[in-house]
Write a protein that holds these residues in place. Structure first.
Motif, PDB file in Angstrom:
ATOM      1  N   VAL A 173       0.839  -1.207   0.000  1.00 52.26           N
ATOM      2  CA  VAL A 173       0.000   0.000   0.000  1.00 52.26           C
ATOM      3  C   VAL A 173       0.871   1.254   0.000  1.00 52.26           C
ATOM      4  O   VAL A 173       0.607   2.212  -0.741  1.00 52.26           O
ATOM      5  CB  VAL A 173      -0.944   0.003   1.218  1.00 52.26           C
ATOM      6  CG1 VAL A 173      -1.741   1.304   1.279  1.00 52.26           C
ATOM      7  CG2 VAL A 173      -1.897  -1.194   1.153  1.00 52.26           C
ATOM      8  N   THR A 174       1.909   1.277   0.835  1.00 51.32           N
ATOM      9  CA  THR A 174       2.766   2.460   0.919  1.00 51.32           C
ATOM     10  C   THR A 174       3.570   2.687  -0.355  1.00 51.32           C
ATOM     11  O   THR A 174       4.114   3.778  -0.546  1.00 51.32           O
ATOM     12  CB  THR A 174       3.744   2.339   2.104  1.00 51.32           C
ATOM     13  OG1 THR A 174       4.510   1.138   1.974  1.00 51.32           O
ATOM     14  CG2 THR A 174       2.992   2.323   3.420  1.00 51.32           C
ATOM     15  N   GLY A 201      -4.123  -2.898  -4.189  1.00 47.51           N
ATOM     16  CA  GLY A 201      -4.506  -4.275  -4.492  1.00 47.51           C
ATOM     17  C   GLY A 201      -3.455  -5.283  -4.097  1.00 47.51           C
ATOM     18  O   GLY A 201      -3.748  -6.471  -3.908  1.00 47.51           O
ATOM     19  N   GLY A 202      -2.220  -4.828  -3.956  1.00 47.02           N
ATOM     20  CA  GLY A 202      -1.139  -5.732  -3.563  1.00 47.02           C
ATOM     21  C   GLY A 202      -1.310  -6.277  -2.166  1.00 47.02           C
ATOM     22  O   GLY A 202      -0.784  -7.344  -1.844  1.00 47.02           O
ATOM     23  N   ALA A 203      -2.059  -5.563  -1.314  1.00 50.84           N
ATOM     24  CA  ALA A 203      -2.290  -6.053   0.038  1.00 50.84           C
ATOM     25  C   ALA A 203      -3.051  -7.380   0.016  1.00 50.84           C
ATOM     26  O   ALA A 203      -2.729  -8.314   0.758  1.00 50.84           O
ATOM     27  CB  ALA A 203      -3.069  -5.011   0.838  1.00 50.84           C
ATOM     28  N   LEU A 222      -1.886 -11.182   1.188  1.00 47.12           N
ATOM     29  CA  LEU A 222      -2.706 -12.007   2.068  1.00 47.12           C
ATOM     30  C   LEU A 222      -2.901 -13.391   1.471  1.00 47.12           C
ATOM     31  O   LEU A 222      -2.814 -14.406   2.174  1.00 47.12           O
ATOM     32  CB  LEU A 222      -4.062 -11.333   2.296  1.00 47.12           C
ATOM     33  CG  LEU A 222      -5.047 -12.079   3.199  1.00 47.12           C
ATOM     34  CD1 LEU A 222      -4.482 -12.240   4.604  1.00 47.12           C
ATOM     35  CD2 LEU A 222      -6.393 -11.356   3.240  1.00 47.12           C
ATOM     36  N   GLU A 223      -3.133 -13.441   0.163  1.00 49.51           N
ATOM     37  CA  GLU A 223      -3.315 -14.722  -0.515  1.00 49.51           C
ATOM     38  C   GLU A 223      -2.008 -15.503  -0.600  1.00 49.51           C
ATOM     39  O   GLU A 223      -1.995 -16.733  -0.485  1.00 49.51           O
ATOM     40  CB  GLU A 223      -3.874 -14.484  -1.923  1.00 49.51           C
ATOM     41  CG  GLU A 223      -4.132 -15.754  -2.710  1.00 49.51           C
ATOM     42  CD  GLU A 223      -4.685 -15.480  -4.096  1.00 49.51           C
ATOM     43  OE1 GLU A 223      -4.849 -16.443  -4.871  1.00 49.51           O
ATOM     44  OE2 GLU A 223      -4.947 -14.295  -4.412  1.00 49.51           O
ATOM     45  N   ARG A 224      -0.905 -14.797  -0.781  1.00 47.55           N
ATOM     46  CA  ARG A 224       0.386 -15.468  -0.985  1.00 47.55           C
ATOM     47  C   ARG A 224       0.990 -15.963   0.323  1.00 47.55           C
ATOM     48  O   ARG A 224       1.468 -17.096   0.402  1.00 47.55           O
ATOM     49  CB  ARG A 224       1.354 -14.486  -1.661  1.00 47.55           C
ATOM     50  CG  ARG A 224       2.725 -15.068  -1.987  1.00 47.55           C
ATOM     51  CD  ARG A 224       3.531 -14.112  -2.848  1.00 47.55           C
ATOM     52  NE  ARG A 224       3.911 -12.923  -2.114  1.00 47.55           N
ATOM     53  CZ  ARG A 224       5.112 -12.737  -1.563  1.00 47.55           C
ATOM     54  NH1 ARG A 224       6.028 -13.670  -1.644  1.00 47.55           N
ATOM     55  NH2 ARG A 224       5.386 -11.628  -0.920  1.00 47.55           N
TER      56      ARG A 224
END
Length: 416
Positions: free
Chosen positions: A68-69, A74-76, A80-82
Motif C-alpha cells: 500500500v505504501t 490491491g497488492g495487500a 494475504l493470498e500469498r
C-alpha cells in the motif's frame, strides 16, 4: 488436526499435484490446509504461548502495508493470498507439535519426504530425467518440481532435515539405525548432487555446531577448516567460492543494492516482491530481501520471529534441572536437533532469497510448538513475552543491519 497438517507437509514437499496428470488443477493444498485449519479452530490444543504467534501475523500485515505504501492497494490482498497460508500452517502445525511423540512423528515425515526427493535426484543424475519428468538442470545439478525446481532449494531441504535423520537413528534399535543413517547418507549425497555452495556450507555449519556443542569451539573450528578444504575438492562450484567470481559478485552487488533500497525506503521498504523491480537479480540473501522489501518494521518483526526460535532451543540446552532424568535428556537431544536444523536452514537461506518459503515456517512451527510443550513438561524453562522483551530486537535489528551493510561493502570492494 495433526494428521491433516502432516498431510499438508507431505503435499507441500512431495508435490504429486505438480506432476501427476490426474491431480493437475486440483486444489489439494488449499483444501487440506483449510480442513486442518477448521480442525484447529475447534480443537482444545490451540496455543498462543510464544511470541511467534503474534510476530508472524504482524509480519503478514507489514507485507500488506508495504504494498500500500508503495502505491498498490490491491497488492495487500495479493500478499494475504500469498503469505496467509504460511501463517495458517504455522499456527496449526505448532499446535500439533507440543508433545515429544508428535515432534518425532513430524521429524519422520520431513525426513521421509526429503529422502524421497533425494532418491528422485539420484535417478535423475543417472538417467538424466526424474520420475516427475523433470530433467537435470544446468551443470548437471538435480532439481525437483514446484518450489523445489531450484537445486539450491533442494539443498536447503536436505540440510535442514539431516539433523532430524541422525536424531531418529540415535533413538532407534539396530535396524532402525541402519535405515535412518542410510537416509542421512542419502541426504548428504543429495546435497552433493545439488552442487549448491550455500547448502554445502550449511552442512559445515550443522556439523560445526554439533562438534562445538560436544567438543568445544577449537575442535569445531579446526575440523571446519579441514571440511572446507575437502569440499573444494568435491565440488567444482566450491572452488569458485570467491567474491570476485561472476556469480558471487552478482550476489554481492544485489546485497548492496538491497541495502540502498532500504535506505531509500527505511520504514516499509520497496514493497513485498518488488526487489527485482529495482535490481535485475533477486537479493540472494533472505535477510537482505526482508529488509529491502519491508523496511525496518518488517525486518524487526522477522528477525525477532527467527531469533526467538534459536533462543528457545538454546534455553532448553542450557537448562539444568534439579534432577536429570531420561525425559530431560530427551528434551535436550530434541532441542539440539531442532537447533541444528535451524542452523542449516538459515545458513543456506543466508545465500538465497527464501524469506517467504513455506518450509521455513513449517520448521519454525515445529520448533515453537516443541518449546511450548517443553515448558508444560518443564515449567522452570523461561517464558518468552513480547511485552517484556520486544525492545531487545531493536538494537539487534540495528546491529545486524549495520553488519550486513559493512559485509556487502567489504565484499564488493574485494571483488573489484
Amino acid at each position: 488436526m495433526f494428521p491433516l497438517i502432516l498431510l499438508y507437509v507431505v503435499l507441500t514437499i512431495v508435490r504429486p499435484q505438480d506432476y501427476l496428470p490426474g491431480l493437475t488443477g486440483v486444489p489439494l493444498l488449499p483444501a487440506v490446509l483449510g480442513l486442518a485449519f477448521l480442525s484447529w479452530l475447534f480443537s482444545s490444543a490451540k496455543t498462543y504461548a510464544a511470541p511467534q504467534f503474534l510476530l508472524l501475523p504482524a509480519f503478514l500485515v507489514t507485507l500488506m502495508i508495504s504494498q500500500v505504501t508503495n502505491g498498490w492497494s490491491g497488492g495487500a490482498l495479493d500478499e494475504l493470498e500469498r503469505f496467509g497460508p504460511a501463517v495458517i500452517a504455522f499456527f496449526v502445525f505448532a499446535a500439533g507439535c507440543t508433545t515429544q511423540r508428535h515432534v518425532v512423528t513430524a521429524m519422520k515425515v520431513f525426513v521421509l519426504c526429503a529422502v524421497l526427493l533425494a532418491l528422485h535426484g539420484v535417478g535423475q543424475a543417472q538417467t538424466g530425467v526424474g520420475w516427475t519428468g523433470t530433467p537435470l538442470g544446468d551443470e548437471g545439478r538435480i532439481q525437483y518440481v514446484g518450489i523445489f525446481n531450484d537445486p539450491n532449494d533442494l539443498g536447503l531441504l536436505f540440510v535442514a532435515t539431516l539433523p532430524m535423520a541422525c536424531f531418529l537413528a540415535n533413538r532407534s534399535h539396530f535396524i532402525g539405525k541402519l535405515l535412518w543413517y542410510a537416509g542421512a547418507a542419502l541426504l548428504l549425497y543429495g546435497v552433493y548432487l545439488t552442487n549448491s555452495r550455500g547448502a554445502l556450507l550449511a552442512v559445515l555449519v550443522v556439523a560445526g555446531g554439533y562438534i562445538w556443542y560436544r567438543r568445544g569451539l577449537f575442535t569445531a573450528a579446526s575440523l571446519g577448516a579441514v571440511g572446507l578444504v575437502a569440499m573444494q575438492f568435491l565440488s567444482s562450484r566450491m572452488q569458485e567460492l570467491d567474491a570476485g567470481e561472476e556469480s558471487a559478485n552478482g550476489r554481492v552487488e544485489a546485497w548492496y543494492e538491497g541495502m540502498h533500497m532500504f535506505l531509500s525506503n527505511p520504514v516499509f521498504g520497496v514493497g513485498a516482491g518488488n526487489f527485482t523491480d529495482y535490481n535485475e537479480l533477486t537479493a540472494h540473501n533472505s535477510f537482505v530481501l526482508v529488509l529491502a522489501e519491508t523496511g525496518f518494521v518488517g525486518y524487526f518483526l522477522w528477525l525477532a520471529f527467527v531469533g526467538y526460535s534459536f533462543w528457545m532451543m538454546l534455553s532448553v540446552l542450557r537448562y539444568q534441572p534439579p534432577v536429570s532424568t531420561l525425559e530431560t535428556q530427551t528434551e535436550k537431544r530434541m532441542a539440539l536437533t531442532l537447533l541444528l536444523s535451524l542452523c542449516g536452514l538459515f545458513s543456506a537461506a543466508f545465500f538465497l532469497s527464501r524469506s517467504y518459503m513455506i518450509v521455513l515456517y513449517l520448521i519454525a512451527a515445529m520448533v515453537t510448538g516443541y518449546y511450548v510443550g517443553a515448558r508444560q513438561r518443564e515449567p522452570a524453562l523461561p517464558a518468552f513475552s513480547l511485552a517484556e522483551g520486544w525492545w531487545r530486537w531493536v538494537p539487534a535489528s540495528m546491529g545486524s543491519i549495520t553488519a550486513l551493510y559493512v559485509l556487502a561493502a567489504i565484499l564488493l570492494r574485494t571483488a573489484k
